[in-house]
Design an enzyme around this catalytic site. Structure first.
Site, short mmCIF file in Angstrom:
data_model
loop_
_atom_site.label_atom_id
_atom_site.label_comp_id
_atom_site.label_asym_id
_atom_site.label_seq_id
_atom_site.Cartn_x
_atom_site.Cartn_y
_atom_site.Cartn_z
N GLY A 35 0.76 -1.24 -0.05
CA GLY A 35 0.04 -0.01 -0.07
C GLY A 35 0.85 1.27 0.09
CB ILE A 51 -3.37 -9.02 9.50
CG1 ILE A 51 -3.06 -9.51 7.84
CG2 ILE A 51 -4.17 -7.62 9.24
CD1 ILE A 51 -3.93 -9.81 7.05
CG PHE A 72 -10.26 -3.43 1.91
CD1 PHE A 72 -10.95 -3.70 1.06
CD2 PHE A 72 -10.66 -2.46 2.90
CE1 PHE A 72 -12.20 -2.99 0.59
CE2 PHE A 72 -11.84 -1.94 2.62
CZ PHE A 72 -12.51 -2.04 1.53
CB ALA A 74 -5.80 -9.86 0.71
CG ASN A 91 -0.34 -11.59 3.43
OD1 ASN A 91 0.24 -10.90 4.20
ND2 ASN A 91 -1.20 -10.92 2.73
CE1 TYR A 140 -6.61 -12.41 -3.82
CE2 TYR A 140 -8.00 -13.08 -5.90
CZ TYR A 140 -7.82 -12.12 -4.83
OH TYR A 140 -8.55 -11.07 -4.56
CG ASN A 169 -12.36 -7.65 -13.79
OD1 ASN A 169 -13.25 -8.49 -13.43
ND2 ASN A 169 -11.25 -7.76 -14.17
CG PHE A 207 -3.08 -11.66 -21.70
CD1 PHE A 207 -1.94 -11.41 -22.43
CD2 PHE A 207 -3.22 -11.33 -20.63
CE1 PHE A 207 -0.94 -10.68 -21.77
CE2 PHE A 207 -2.33 -10.60 -19.71
CZ PHE A 207 -1.11 -10.34 -20.48
NE ARG A 220 -11.82 -11.65 -16.55
CZ ARG A 220 -12.04 -12.64 -17.48
NH1 ARG A 220 -12.95 -12.85 -18.09
NH2 ARG A 220 -11.03 -13.84 -17.37
N1 UDP Z 1 -5.74 -8.76 -19.99
C1 UDP Z 1 -4.98 -8.55 -21.33
N2 UDP Z 1 -3.84 -7.92 -21.53
C2 UDP Z 1 -3.22 -7.33 -20.37
C3 UDP Z 1 -3.92 -7.62 -19.19
C4 UDP Z 1 -5.03 -8.25 -19.01
O1 UDP Z 1 -5.55 -8.94 -22.30
O2 UDP Z 1 -2.19 -6.88 -20.37
C5 UDP Z 1 -7.00 -9.53 -20.10
C6 UDP Z 1 -6.91 -10.64 -19.09
O3 UDP Z 1 -6.73 -11.69 -19.71
C7 UDP Z 1 -8.44 -10.50 -18.68
C8 UDP Z 1 -8.79 -9.00 -18.70
O4 UDP Z 1 -7.92 -8.46 -19.35
O5 UDP Z 1 -9.28 -11.07 -19.60
C9 UDP Z 1 -8.95 -8.43 -17.35
O6 UDP Z 1 -7.60 -8.77 -16.65
P1 UDP Z 1 -7.10 -8.06 -15.45
O7 UDP Z 1 -5.96 -8.74 -15.16
O8 UDP Z 1 -7.59 -6.66 -15.38
O9 UDP Z 1 -8.43 -8.50 -14.19
P2 UDP Z 1 -8.83 -10.09 -13.67
O10 UDP Z 1 -10.06 -10.29 -14.67
O11 UDP Z 1 -7.74 -11.02 -14.02
O12 UDP Z 1 -9.16 -10.02 -12.42
#
Ligand code: UDP
Length: 323
Positions: A35, A51, A72, A74, A91, A140, A169, A207, A220
């Site tokens: 943080g 914690i 929060f 974590a 943790n 996680y 998200n 990705f 998302r």
């Molecule tokens: N993502 C991507 N490129 C990046 C980071 C994330 O395409 O550089 C995609 C990831 O595969 C997911 C979405 O964006 O489908 C949201 O990812 P993020 O890590 O923000 O949140 P998550 O859904 O994993 O909690």
């Protein structure tokens, strides 16, 4: 006074500001490992503590008159949790156990817990309701589920009332630009896209574009950090009024693909963003969208901010990032 653990982190610091602006007294504890001290509102009291340090927690709980706890603190990187599960179980699970035990011994009965939609793993049904089976696919999410179960058992045995909020998200930032998202390293899509808009990154890696979605990229449910903050306040009020435990999904109910995020960011920032398609990231389900009916009905919570506002507020922060 409300105790906020992890109040120097991204979501915690926004919640603290939200509470302070509504006249609440707030005590933050944070070990500042991830943080930012600058993110903690100056009107909140602050104790640097971990914690994992049970004695420090009991001393703090004796020193202040705490009526409710919002937890929060974590570690929250999925990839890191796969590589270093030991660190995550210690943790998140041991740390939360210490906190819950200390809070329970002090006779505090109201506890709001920062949980995650990732504990649904690859859901059978989308939009995802709270009835969806929990089956985490990474350490996680396992740690978050274990903490929910711990809270459930402490309620059954000792009457500790809790609300677990399962976020989709979390995104966006304070509209005044004072606080925002700052992770090192950054792995979240919206900050990465905005870093590209600022020229801090040459391009954005998408990705995977072979998912079963309209444009092939993952979908998302992005929810503004102040909509989340509002839900936490409503969860505290719910505990106050009804004195019963529950779990709620927090999302807008609307899903956006990675390509739609990039397109909206291009519009908000007025910048062309270069993208390349790379391979899928391990553990990413194709679509995660909340069924938020339960939170709407029971907490009387309605998310206010749309995707453009989320990205605008994040952009406002990233342009002048203060920490
Ligand atoms: N993502 C991507 N490129 C990046 C980071 C994330 O395409 O550089 C995609 C990831 O595969 C997911 C979405 O964006 O489908 C949201 O990812 P993020 O890590 O923000 O949140 P998550 O859904 O994993 O909690």
């Amino acid at each position: 006074m409300i105790l906020v653990t992890g109040g120097a982190g991204y979501i915690g610091s926004h919640f603290v500001k939200y509470l302070i602006e509504r006249g609440k007294e707030v005590l933050v504890i944070d070990n500042l490992s991830r943080g930012h001290r600058e993110a903690v509102n100056e009107k909140a009291k602050f104790e640097q503590a971990d914690i994992l340090d049970y004695d420090a927690l009991t001393a703090i709980l004796k020193k202040y008159e705490i009526e409710a706890v919002v937890h929060f603190a974590a570690f929250a990187y999925v990839g890191e949790s796969v590589e270093k599960p030991e660190m995550y179980y210690r943790n998140n699970v041991v740390g939360s156990f210490n906190l819950i035990k200390a809070v329970n011994e002090r006779g505090i009965k109201k506890f709001v817990f920062s949980s995650t939609c990732s504990l649904y793993g690859n859901p059978y049904k989308v939009p995802i309701s709270e009835d969806e089976p929990t089956k985490p696919i990474n350490p996680y999410a396992q740690t978050k589920l274990m903490i929910e179960k711990m809270l459930h058992d402490f309620d059954a045995a000792y009457g500790l009332k809790y609300v677990a909020l399962r976020y989709f998200n979390a995104a966006g930032a304070d509209f005044e630009g004072k606080i925002g998202e700052s992770h090192e390293p950054e792995s979240h899509l919206i900050p990465i896209v905005l870093e590209a808009a600022l020229g801090k990154r040459e391009k954005i890696s998408v990705f995977g574009d072979d998912y079963e979605t309209e444009d092939g990229t993952c979908i998302r449910d992005y929810i503004h950090i102040y909509d989340l903050a509002d839900a936490h306040l409503k969860a505290l009020e719910y505990l106050e009024s009804y004195k019963q435990s529950d779990v709620f999904n927090l999302g807008t109910g609307a899903g956006y693909s990675v390509k739609e995020i990039i397109k909206t960011a291009e519009k908000v920032t007025g910048t062309y963003l270069k993208q390349e398609i790379s391979k899928r990231r391990a553990g990413d389900p194709a679509i995660l969208v909340a069924d938020n009916q339960k939170a709407k009905k029971i907490l009387k919570w309605v998310p206010k901010y749309n995707l453009e506002e989320i990205i605008e507020s994040a952009w406002n922060w990233h342009k002048n990032q203060l920490y």
